[in-house]
Scaffold this motif. Structure first.
Motif, PDB file in Angstrom:
ATOM      1  N   SER A 194      37.847  41.839  42.983  1.00 18.46           N
ATOM      2  CA  SER A 194      38.599  43.022  43.680  1.00 18.46           C
ATOM      3  C   SER A 194      38.175  44.268  42.932  1.00 18.46           C
ATOM      4  O   SER A 194      39.063  45.181  42.498  1.00 18.46           O
ATOM      5  N   ASP A 195      36.743  44.492  42.659  1.00 13.70           N
ATOM      6  CA  ASP A 195      36.071  45.760  42.483  1.00 13.70           C
ATOM      7  C   ASP A 195      36.388  45.910  40.888  1.00 13.70           C
ATOM      8  O   ASP A 195      36.272  46.909  40.369  1.00 13.70           O
ATOM      9  N   LYS A 196      36.800  44.930  40.126  1.00 14.96           N
ATOM     10  CA  LYS A 196      37.118  45.196  38.693  1.00 14.96           C
ATOM     11  C   LYS A 196      36.188  44.140  37.964  1.00 14.96           C
ATOM     12  O   LYS A 196      36.092  42.928  38.480  1.00 14.96           O
ATOM     13  N   ILE A 197      35.573  44.476  36.780  1.00 11.14           N
ATOM     14  CA  ILE A 197      35.037  43.686  36.009  1.00 11.14           C
ATOM     15  C   ILE A 197      35.760  42.761  35.219  1.00 11.14           C
ATOM     16  O   ILE A 197      36.807  43.413  34.508  1.00 11.14           O
ATOM     17  N   ILE A 198      35.718  41.358  35.421  1.00 11.11           N
ATOM     18  CA  ILE A 198      36.543  40.446  34.446  1.00 11.11           C
ATOM     19  C   ILE A 198      35.593  39.924  33.067  1.00 11.11           C
ATOM     20  O   ILE A 198      34.528  39.458  33.258  1.00 11.11           O
ATOM     21  N   THR A 199      36.104  39.939  31.990  1.00  9.28           N
ATOM     22  CA  THR A 199      35.622  39.675  30.891  1.00  9.28           C
ATOM     23  C   THR A 199      36.455  38.551  30.150  1.00  9.28           C
ATOM     24  O   THR A 199      37.615  38.168  30.568  1.00  9.28           O
ATOM     25  N   ALA A 200      36.076  37.848  29.111  1.00 12.73           N
ATOM     26  CA  ALA A 200      36.670  36.827  28.484  1.00 12.73           C
ATOM     27  C   ALA A 200      37.966  37.345  28.006  1.00 12.73           C
ATOM     28  O   ALA A 200      39.038  36.232  27.946  1.00 12.73           O
ATOM     29  N   GLU A 201      38.221  38.558  27.487  1.00 13.04           N
ATOM     30  CA  GLU A 201      39.472  39.085  27.265  1.00 13.04           C
ATOM     31  C   GLU A 201      40.477  39.649  28.152  1.00 13.04           C
ATOM     32  O   GLU A 201      41.642  39.823  27.765  1.00 13.04           O
ATOM     33  N   THR A 202      40.130  39.750  29.572  1.00 12.53           N
ATOM     34  CA  THR A 202      40.646  40.216  30.364  1.00 12.53           C
ATOM     35  C   THR A 202      41.890  39.272  30.783  1.00 12.53           C
ATOM     36  O   THR A 202      41.760  37.894  30.979  1.00 12.53           O
ATOM     37  N   PRO A 203      43.171  39.781  30.920  1.00  7.54           N
ATOM     38  CA  PRO A 203      44.158  38.992  31.213  1.00  7.54           C
ATOM     39  C   PRO A 203      44.303  38.432  32.713  1.00  7.54           C
ATOM     40  O   PRO A 203      43.976  39.399  33.423  1.00  7.54           O
ATOM     41  N   VAL A 204      44.733  37.292  32.850  1.00  6.95           N
ATOM     42  CA  VAL A 204      45.010  36.853  34.303  1.00  6.95           C
ATOM     43  C   VAL A 204      45.944  37.527  34.922  1.00  6.95           C
ATOM     44  O   VAL A 204      47.313  37.114  34.637  1.00  6.95           O
ATOM     45  N   LEU A 205      45.894  38.093  36.001  1.00  9.21           N
ATOM     46  CA  LEU A 205      46.910  38.838  36.954  1.00  9.21           C
ATOM     47  C   LEU A 205      46.904  38.277  38.189  1.00  9.21           C
ATOM     48  O   LEU A 205      48.060  38.730  38.850  1.00  9.21           O
TER      49      LEU A 205
END
Length: 217
Positions: A194-205
């Protein structure tokens, strides 16, 4: 000479008609301090029982008056989730709580409400337990099997494979380790959703299954 009382006819009054002396109390005979009656088949101290019964009646009356006048206890609920609240309940002494509707927390199931916060768990029994004072109940959550996350390699490969196995993540927690794809002539720029970069530290929303797409530069 002592005069003898006479009747109107002039005859003396017999001594037998004089006032009789009260017999002296026999010290060998004990006074009766015990009795049966309503107290059972065995002799019991009546005065002691009367006092005990009086105390019990007074205590019952005081408890009834206190219960009628006391406004009740305020029982609070702590969901452990920011901006997610459960309304407190006002309950009188000896009454039972109404189990509230479970608040929504994606990726988790509510196990119950504990009188102590985790990791110490002492679940409250809404059917059996009665309220005796004010306290707070804490939500006890159990992670579900997890939210499925799939990967679109977008022309890349992982260890020579064009597909990678999906992973399971928990709502509110970090994604954790993510695969690193490769593509000839391009540099991996990260996973996107959804146009956002997801990394290992990104919380699941996201609350349901979703796909992360590889981006290249």
């Amino acid at each position: 000479m002592q005069n003898t009382p006479e009747t109107p006819s002039g005859k003396p009054i017999p001594e037998a008609m004089d006032a009789q002396p009260v017999p002296a109390e026999n010290p060998m005979i004990k006074k009766r301090w015990f009795g049966r009656g309503i107290y059972g088949s065995k002799d019991v101290p009546i005065r002691v029982l009367d006092a005990c019964i009086g105390v019990m009646i007074a205590a019952a009356v005081i408890l009834m008056l206190w219960g009628a006048m006391h406004p009740g206890f305020s029982i609070k609920f702590d969901t452990g989730i920011q901006d997610v609240t459960v309304e407190a309940q006002k309950v009188k002494h000896g009454e039972k709580l109404t189990e509230p509707q479970a608040p929504l927390r994606p990726g988790y199931t509510l196990v119950g409400w504990s009188t102590t916060p985790e990791p110490d768990v002492n679940l409250w029994n809404f059917t059996a337990n009665a309220v005796e004072n004010e306290f707070t109940l804490y939500a006890v959550w159990q992670p579900d099997d997890g939210i499925v996350v799939k990967f679109d390699l977008n022309g890349g490969t992982v260890d020579g494979r064009t597909e990678v196995d999906p992973i399971r993540v928990t709502f509110g927690e970090a994604y954790g380790e993510l695969p690193t794809p490769a593509r000839e002539g391009a540099e991996f720029a990260g996973w996107q959703y959804s146009d956002k970069i997801i990394t290992a530290e990104t919380p699941v929303l996201m609350t349901g299954e979703h796909i992360l797409t590889a981006t290249w530069k």
